[in-house]
Design a protein around this motif. Sequence first.
Motif, PDB file in Angstrom:
ATOM      1  N   ALA A   1      11.813   0.057  10.582  1.00 16.27           N
ATOM      2  CA  ALA A   1      11.238   0.338   9.272  1.00 16.27           C
ATOM      3  C   ALA A   1      11.438   1.798   8.920  1.00 16.27           C
ATOM      4  N   TYR A   2      11.679   2.050   7.651  1.00 16.56           N
ATOM      5  CA  TYR A   2      11.712   3.419   7.144  1.00 16.56           C
ATOM      6  C   TYR A   2      11.498   3.368   5.633  1.00 16.56           C
ATOM      7  N   ALA A   3      11.186   4.516   5.066  1.00 13.74           N
ATOM      8  CA  ALA A   3      10.976   4.617   3.629  1.00 13.74           C
ATOM      9  C   ALA A   3      11.879   5.688   3.055  1.00 13.74           C
ATOM     10  N   VAL A   4      12.327   5.457   1.840  1.00 16.26           N
ATOM     11  CA  VAL A   4      13.058   6.476   1.093  1.00 16.26           C
ATOM     12  C   VAL A   4      12.075   7.085   0.098  1.00 16.26           C
ATOM     13  N   MET A   5      11.830   8.380   0.233  1.00 16.11           N
ATOM     14  CA  MET A   5      10.862   9.050  -0.618  1.00 16.11           C
ATOM     15  C   MET A   5      11.454   9.276  -2.008  1.00 16.11           C
ATOM     16  N   LYS A   6      10.594   9.584  -2.961  1.00 15.75           N
ATOM     17  CA  LYS A   6      11.059   9.748  -4.344  1.00 15.75           C
ATOM     18  C   LYS A   6      11.961  10.966  -4.517  1.00 15.75           C
TER      19      LYS A   6
ATOM     20  N   LEU B   1       0.824  -1.205   0.000  1.00 16.68           N
ATOM     21  CA  LEU B   1       0.000   0.000   0.000  1.00 16.68           C
ATOM     22  C   LEU B   1       0.864   1.264   0.000  1.00 16.68           C
ATOM     23  N   MET B   2       2.022   1.202   0.647  1.00 13.27           N
ATOM     24  CA  MET B   2       2.936   2.357   0.612  1.00 13.27           C
ATOM     25  C   MET B   2       3.461   2.591  -0.801  1.00 13.27           C
ATOM     26  N   TYR B   3       3.887   1.515  -1.452  1.00 14.64           N
ATOM     27  CA  TYR B   3       4.397   1.656  -2.817  1.00 14.64           C
ATOM     28  C   TYR B   3       3.300   2.162  -3.757  1.00 14.64           C
ATOM     29  N   ARG B   4       2.104   1.656  -3.571  1.00 14.92           N
ATOM     30  CA  ARG B   4       1.020   1.995  -4.487  1.00 14.92           C
ATOM     31  C   ARG B   4       0.637   3.467  -4.407  1.00 14.92           C
ATOM     32  N   ALA B   5       0.862   4.089  -3.260  1.00 14.48           N
ATOM     33  CA  ALA B   5       0.542   5.508  -3.135  1.00 14.48           C
ATOM     34  C   ALA B   5       1.416   6.360  -4.047  1.00 14.48           C
ATOM     35  N   GLY B   6       2.588   5.845  -4.401  1.00 12.07           N
ATOM     36  CA  GLY B   6       3.425   6.530  -5.370  1.00 12.07           C
ATOM     37  C   GLY B   6       4.381   7.551  -4.810  1.00 12.07           C
ATOM     38  N   ALA B   7       4.483   7.670  -3.487  1.00  8.46           N
ATOM     39  CA  ALA B   7       5.346   8.702  -2.898  1.00  8.46           C
ATOM     40  C   ALA B   7       6.717   8.178  -2.514  1.00  8.46           C
ATOM     41  N   VAL B   8       6.909   6.850  -2.460  1.00  9.08           N
ATOM     42  CA  VAL B   8       8.172   6.285  -1.991  1.00  9.08           C
ATOM     43  C   VAL B   8       8.887   5.553  -3.123  1.00  9.08           C
ATOM     44  N   SER B   9      10.207   5.531  -3.039  1.00  6.14           N
ATOM     45  CA  SER B   9      10.992   4.749  -4.000  1.00  6.14           C
ATOM     46  C   SER B   9      11.399   3.404  -3.422  1.00  6.14           C
ATOM     47  N   SER B  10      11.499   3.323  -2.086  1.00  8.46           N
ATOM     48  CA  SER B  10      11.794   2.031  -1.453  1.00  8.46           C
ATOM     49  C   SER B  10      11.315   2.044  -0.013  1.00  8.46           C
ATOM     50  N   VAL B  11      10.969   0.853   0.486  1.00  8.78           N
ATOM     51  CA  VAL B  11      10.537   0.672   1.863  1.00  8.78           C
ATOM     52  C   VAL B  11      11.398  -0.435   2.479  1.00  8.78           C
ATOM     53  N   ILE B  12      11.998  -0.153   3.599  1.00  5.60           N
ATOM     54  CA  ILE B  12      12.863  -1.123   4.278  1.00  5.60           C
ATOM     55  C   ILE B  12      12.225  -1.502   5.601  1.00  5.60           C
ATOM     56  N   VAL B  13      11.950  -2.790   5.764  1.00  2.87           N
ATOM     57  CA  VAL B  13      11.398  -3.315   7.011  1.00  2.87           C
ATOM     58  C   VAL B  13      12.209  -4.560   7.362  1.00  2.87           C
ATOM     59  N   GLU B  14      12.872  -4.552   8.511  1.00  2.48           N
ATOM     60  CA  GLU B  14      13.765  -5.644   8.878  1.00  2.48           C
ATOM     61  C   GLU B  14      13.664  -5.951  10.368  1.00  2.48           C
TER      62      GLU B  14
ATOM     63  N   GLY C   1      14.319  11.551  -2.470  1.00  5.77           N
ATOM     64  CA  GLY C   1      15.568  11.173  -1.818  1.00  5.77           C
ATOM     65  C   GLY C   1      15.569  11.323  -0.315  1.00  5.77           C
ATOM     66  N   ALA C   2      14.562  11.972   0.236  1.00  9.46           N
ATOM     67  CA  ALA C   2      14.490  12.148   1.682  1.00  9.46           C
ATOM     68  C   ALA C   2      14.154  10.833   2.368  1.00  9.46           C
ATOM     69  N   THR C   3      14.548  10.723   3.637  1.00 11.24           N
ATOM     70  CA  THR C   3      14.233   9.547   4.437  1.00 11.24           C
ATOM     71  C   THR C   3      13.077   9.868   5.370  1.00 11.24           C
ATOM     72  N   SER C   4      12.121   8.978   5.437  1.00  7.08           N
ATOM     73  CA  SER C   4      10.976   9.169   6.321  1.00  7.08           C
ATOM     74  C   SER C   4      11.409   9.041   7.778  1.00  7.08           C
ATOM     75  N   LYS C   5      10.472   9.191   8.678  1.00 10.26           N
ATOM     76  CA  LYS C   5      10.730   8.876  10.084  1.00 10.26           C
ATOM     77  C   LYS C   5      11.168   7.417  10.182  1.00 10.26           C
ATOM     78  N   VAL C   6      12.159   7.159  11.009  1.00 10.63           N
ATOM     79  CA  VAL C   6      12.638   5.796  11.234  1.00 10.63           C
ATOM     80  C   VAL C   6      11.936   5.233  12.462  1.00 10.63           C
ATOM     81  N   VAL C   7      11.311   4.077  12.303  1.00 17.70           N
ATOM     82  CA  VAL C   7      10.612   3.403  13.387  1.00 17.70           C
ATOM     83  C   VAL C   7      11.495   2.272  13.897  1.00 17.70           C
ATOM     84  N   VAL C   8      11.798   2.273  15.191  1.00 22.68           N
ATOM     85  CA  VAL C   8      12.577   1.195  15.816  1.00 22.68           C
ATOM     86  C   VAL C   8      11.774   0.666  17.004  1.00 22.68           C
ATOM     87  N   LEU C   9      11.522  -0.639  17.021  1.00 21.33           N
ATOM     88  CA  LEU C   9      10.713  -1.260  18.068  1.00 21.33           C
ATOM     89  C   LEU C   9      11.531  -2.326  18.791  1.00 21.33           C
ATOM     90  N   ASN C  10      11.416  -2.341  20.126  1.00 22.14           N
ATOM     91  CA  ASN C  10      12.092  -3.361  20.913  1.00 22.14           C
ATOM     92  C   ASN C  10      11.069  -4.384  21.432  1.00 22.14           C
TER      93      ASN C  10
END
Length: 282
Positions: free
Chosen positions: A166-171, A114-127, A173-182
């Motif tokens: 998780a974070y996203a790289v916007m089209k 759904l993030m990719y489909r919105a068209g605002a991000v170039s990549s999404v990293i979730v690890e 080149g900016a980086t979204s907020k970085v989410v870190v969960l413990n």
Amino acid sequence: MTGQTIGNALAVRDNGPGALVAQHRADIELVMPSHLQKRVGAWVRTTQGLLRRDEKLLKAAQNDPGQFMAVLLDAARLGLEPGTEQYYLVPRWNTKKRRTEVTGVRGYQGEIELMYRAGAVSSVIVEVVRQRDEFSYRPGRDDRPGHEIDWDLSLEERGELRLAYAYAVMKDGATSKVVVLNHGHIAKARAKSDSADRDWSPWNTDEEAMWLKTAAHRLAKWVPTSAEYVREQLRAQADVDDERSMPSAPMPAGPLPQPYDSGADDDAIEGEFVDDEGEVLS
């Protein structure tokens, strides 16, 4: 007839859940995003195949066909594939009705799609980060996390789950907020699931996927996840184009009007309260 043969017959008979999916093909196609409508036939056949292979899912669908169809229509509306890591179909016990019914659970791959489909991000990293991985991130100083994995180690050797991020790289080149969960964040998310103690719950059958989903779900608060975002961008651009095409009005003679001074602080920054608990995850 064997149990599997009986299940197949129940799935596709005239009043079975499989036949019900076929009967509502037009409704499914109607709510699907336009780019997926050509695949509605394969979408229906895949769902029927799930019913044939999963006796518990078939039984839950038979118990409440209306609920089953509502779940499928939700998956279709989102444009996600049911029965996959995009969108789980889960036989869930309904305490009030004293029976199982089908519940839809959006998976982490669905959140990312759904993030990719919105068209605002170039990549999404979730690890996920395991005990023997190296991980570093300093908010306000690091643009993105640093995560190093020794790929010679097996999954077991890398150790238990430690973090998810998780974070996203916007089209642009900016980086979204970085989410870190413990562990604490994950435990709170799990506690909100009323099915986490069930054997069939994804929290027990695929724990890593649920860690990933929790991180992706939190990231979704900060990244556009709807095709409506694209439409809004197009409408905004159309408004700008319309304004540019309009002739400019002549400036009135005499001194220019002075700006109004309300006495307020023009440098005030809008803030946003963020719910750290997140929404209910199933």
